[in-house]
Write a protein that holds these residues in place. Structure first.
Motif, mmCIF file in Angstrom:
data_model
loop_
_atom_site.group_PDB
_atom_site.id
_atom_site.type_symbol
_atom_site.label_atom_id
_atom_site.label_comp_id
_atom_site.label_asym_id
_atom_site.label_seq_id
_atom_site.Cartn_x
_atom_site.Cartn_y
_atom_site.Cartn_z
ATOM 1 N N CYS A 53 56.889 25.599 -113.993
ATOM 2 C CA CYS A 53 57.620 24.332 -114.043
ATOM 3 C C CYS A 53 57.794 23.907 -115.496
ATOM 4 O O CYS A 53 56.832 23.498 -116.137
ATOM 5 N N ASP A 54 59.011 23.990 -116.004
ATOM 6 C CA ASP A 54 59.267 23.614 -117.391
ATOM 7 C C ASP A 54 58.972 22.140 -117.668
ATOM 8 O O ASP A 54 58.622 21.774 -118.772
ATOM 9 N N GLY A 55 59.102 21.292 -116.660
ATOM 10 C CA GLY A 55 58.901 19.865 -116.862
ATOM 11 C C GLY A 55 57.450 19.437 -116.967
ATOM 12 O O GLY A 55 57.152 18.336 -117.405
ATOM 13 N N LEU A 56 56.530 20.300 -116.581
ATOM 14 C CA LEU A 56 55.109 19.967 -116.587
ATOM 15 C C LEU A 56 54.493 20.525 -117.857
ATOM 16 O O LEU A 56 53.896 21.584 -117.877
ATOM 17 N N TYR A 57 54.650 19.776 -118.943
ATOM 18 C CA TYR A 57 54.250 20.255 -120.260
ATOM 19 C C TYR A 57 52.917 19.659 -120.699
ATOM 20 O O TYR A 57 52.676 18.476 -120.536
ATOM 21 N N PHE A 58 52.073 20.519 -121.252
ATOM 22 C CA PHE A 58 50.851 20.060 -121.906
ATOM 23 C C PHE A 58 50.436 21.098 -122.928
ATOM 24 O O PHE A 58 50.824 22.262 -122.853
ATOM 25 N N GLU A 59 49.682 20.654 -123.911
ATOM 26 C CA GLU A 59 49.196 21.541 -124.962
ATOM 27 C C GLU A 59 47.840 22.104 -124.575
ATOM 28 O O GLU A 59 46.950 21.360 -124.182
ATOM 29 N N GLU A 60 47.710 23.417 -124.700
ATOM 30 C CA GLU A 60 46.409 24.047 -124.466
ATOM 31 C C GLU A 60 45.743 24.256 -125.808
ATOM 32 O O GLU A 60 46.288 24.911 -126.686
ATOM 33 N N LYS A 61 44.598 23.646 -125.983
ATOM 34 C CA LYS A 61 43.821 23.843 -127.194
ATOM 35 C C LYS A 61 42.383 23.446 -126.926
ATOM 36 O O LYS A 61 42.067 22.874 -125.883
ATOM 37 N N ASP A 62 41.508 23.760 -127.841
ATOM 38 C CA ASP A 62 40.104 23.399 -127.682
ATOM 39 C C ASP A 62 39.928 21.924 -128.002
ATOM 40 O O ASP A 62 40.492 21.415 -128.961
ATOM 41 N N TYR A 63 39.119 21.260 -127.198
ATOM 42 C CA TYR A 63 38.901 19.838 -127.366
ATOM 43 C C TYR A 63 37.432 19.554 -127.603
ATOM 44 O O TYR A 63 36.566 20.245 -127.080
ATOM 45 N N GLU A 64 37.204 18.512 -128.369
ATOM 46 C CA GLU A 64 35.837 18.018 -128.533
ATOM 47 C C GLU A 64 35.410 17.403 -127.200
ATOM 48 O O GLU A 64 36.242 16.968 -126.416
ATOM 49 N N GLU A 65 34.128 17.326 -126.964
ATOM 50 C CA GLU A 65 33.643 16.763 -125.703
ATOM 51 C C GLU A 65 34.118 15.343 -125.486
ATOM 52 O O GLU A 65 34.354 14.926 -124.364
ATOM 53 N N VAL A 66 34.304 14.575 -126.540
ATOM 54 C CA VAL A 66 34.756 13.190 -126.416
ATOM 55 C C VAL A 66 36.154 13.136 -125.819
ATOM 56 O O VAL A 66 36.467 12.297 -124.987
ATOM 57 N N ASP A 67 37.030 14.048 -126.230
ATOM 58 C CA ASP A 67 38.405 14.070 -125.739
ATOM 59 C C ASP A 67 38.543 14.745 -124.387
ATOM 60 O O ASP A 67 39.513 14.528 -123.682
ATOM 61 N N PHE A 68 37.589 15.579 -124.019
ATOM 62 C CA PHE A 68 37.727 16.423 -122.838
ATOM 63 C C PHE A 68 37.934 15.623 -121.566
ATOM 64 O O PHE A 68 38.629 16.056 -120.664
ATOM 65 N N SER A 69 37.355 14.436 -121.487
ATOM 66 C CA SER A 69 37.453 13.659 -120.248
ATOM 67 C C SER A 69 38.869 13.144 -119.977
ATOM 68 O O SER A 69 39.146 12.713 -118.869
ATOM 69 N N ASN A 70 39.750 13.185 -120.941
ATOM 70 C CA ASN A 70 41.104 12.682 -120.746
ATOM 71 C C ASN A 70 42.155 13.764 -120.987
ATOM 72 O O ASN A 70 43.221 13.505 -121.490
ATOM 73 N N VAL A 71 41.834 14.986 -120.616
ATOM 74 C CA VAL A 71 42.734 16.117 -120.841
ATOM 75 C C VAL A 71 43.376 16.534 -119.517
ATOM 76 O O VAL A 71 42.706 16.651 -118.497
ATOM 77 N N PHE A 72 44.681 16.740 -119.565
ATOM 78 C CA PHE A 72 45.440 17.219 -118.421
ATOM 79 C C PHE A 72 45.341 18.741 -118.398
ATOM 80 O O PHE A 72 45.476 19.356 -119.432
ATOM 81 N N PRO A 73 45.079 19.389 -117.309
ATOM 82 C CA PRO A 73 44.956 18.976 -115.919
ATOM 83 C C PRO A 73 43.523 18.747 -115.442
ATOM 84 O O PRO A 73 43.303 18.453 -114.280
ATOM 85 N N TRP A 74 42.555 18.859 -116.330
ATOM 86 C CA TRP A 74 41.149 18.693 -115.929
ATOM 87 C C TRP A 74 40.901 17.318 -115.329
ATOM 88 O O TRP A 74 40.143 17.187 -114.384
ATOM 89 N N ARG A 75 41.533 16.304 -115.889
ATOM 90 C CA ARG A 75 41.346 14.936 -115.385
ATOM 91 C C ARG A 75 41.809 14.823 -113.941
ATOM 92 O O ARG A 75 41.201 14.135 -113.127
ATOM 93 N N ILE A 76 42.876 15.521 -113.604
ATOM 94 C CA ILE A 76 43.403 15.472 -112.244
ATOM 95 C C ILE A 76 42.461 16.194 -111.279
ATOM 96 O O ILE A 76 42.278 15.762 -110.143
#
Length: 154
Positions: free
Chosen positions: A111-134
């Motif tokens: 799905c071209d419309g479902l865009y997100f960046e894949e990268k490593d996140y700090e633990e602080v940011d991880f809780s608000n990352v798509f699609p993990w949050r969903i």
């Protein structure tokens, strides 16, 4: 709406797929996704993400394998991923979280419309990352549904 399909013999995966499909068919799930704050790795609003997921009619096939040296899941094709039963949790809500998360990743590959960046996140940011949050929302709804079922049986 997205539909997960599993025809294997692992009963734990079959139960988690059934619960995942219940969540994916539930309007409350999409309302909860819509109400999330802006996620840190996408320009899409939570409402836009919920609308894209609700309208998507993708079938996602799930297989399984056992390997203590492999990752927990592997996306093999855009609409097929496999679950490593060696690393699978015994708690259904955790498995639902993983299945929904992986299903959204699989949908995003098609799905071209479902865009997100894949990268490593700090633990602080991880809780608000798509699609993990969903995936977390699906886990919470699974736990709430189980609690409601338990209470109604008392």
């Amino acid at each position: 709406m997205i539909k997960l399909i599993y025809d294997g013999k692992n009963s734990a995966i079959a139960v988690a797929v059934e619960k995942s499909n219940e969540i994916l068919q539930n309007p409350t799930f999409y309302e909860k996704v819509s109400s999330l704050p802006q996620m840190s790795n996408t320009i899409l609003t939570s409402r836009e993400i919920a609308d894209i997921l609700r309208r998507n009619n993708q079938k996602i096939y799930i297989g399984s394998f056992w390997n203590p040296f492999s990752k927990a899941t592997i996306i093999e094709k855009p609409c097929l991923f496999k679950v490593n039963t060696y690393k699978m949790s015994s708690i259904t809500a955790f498995v639902v979280n993983s299945l929904i998360n992986e299903a959204i990743l699989a949908v995003a590959t098609k799905c071209d419309g479902l865009y997100f960046e894949e990268k490593d996140y700090e633990e602080v940011d991880f809780s608000n990352v798509f699609p993990w949050r969903i995936g977390e929302i699906a886990e919470i709804l699974t736990r709430k549904n189980r609690a409601l079922t338990f209470q109604s049986n008392i």
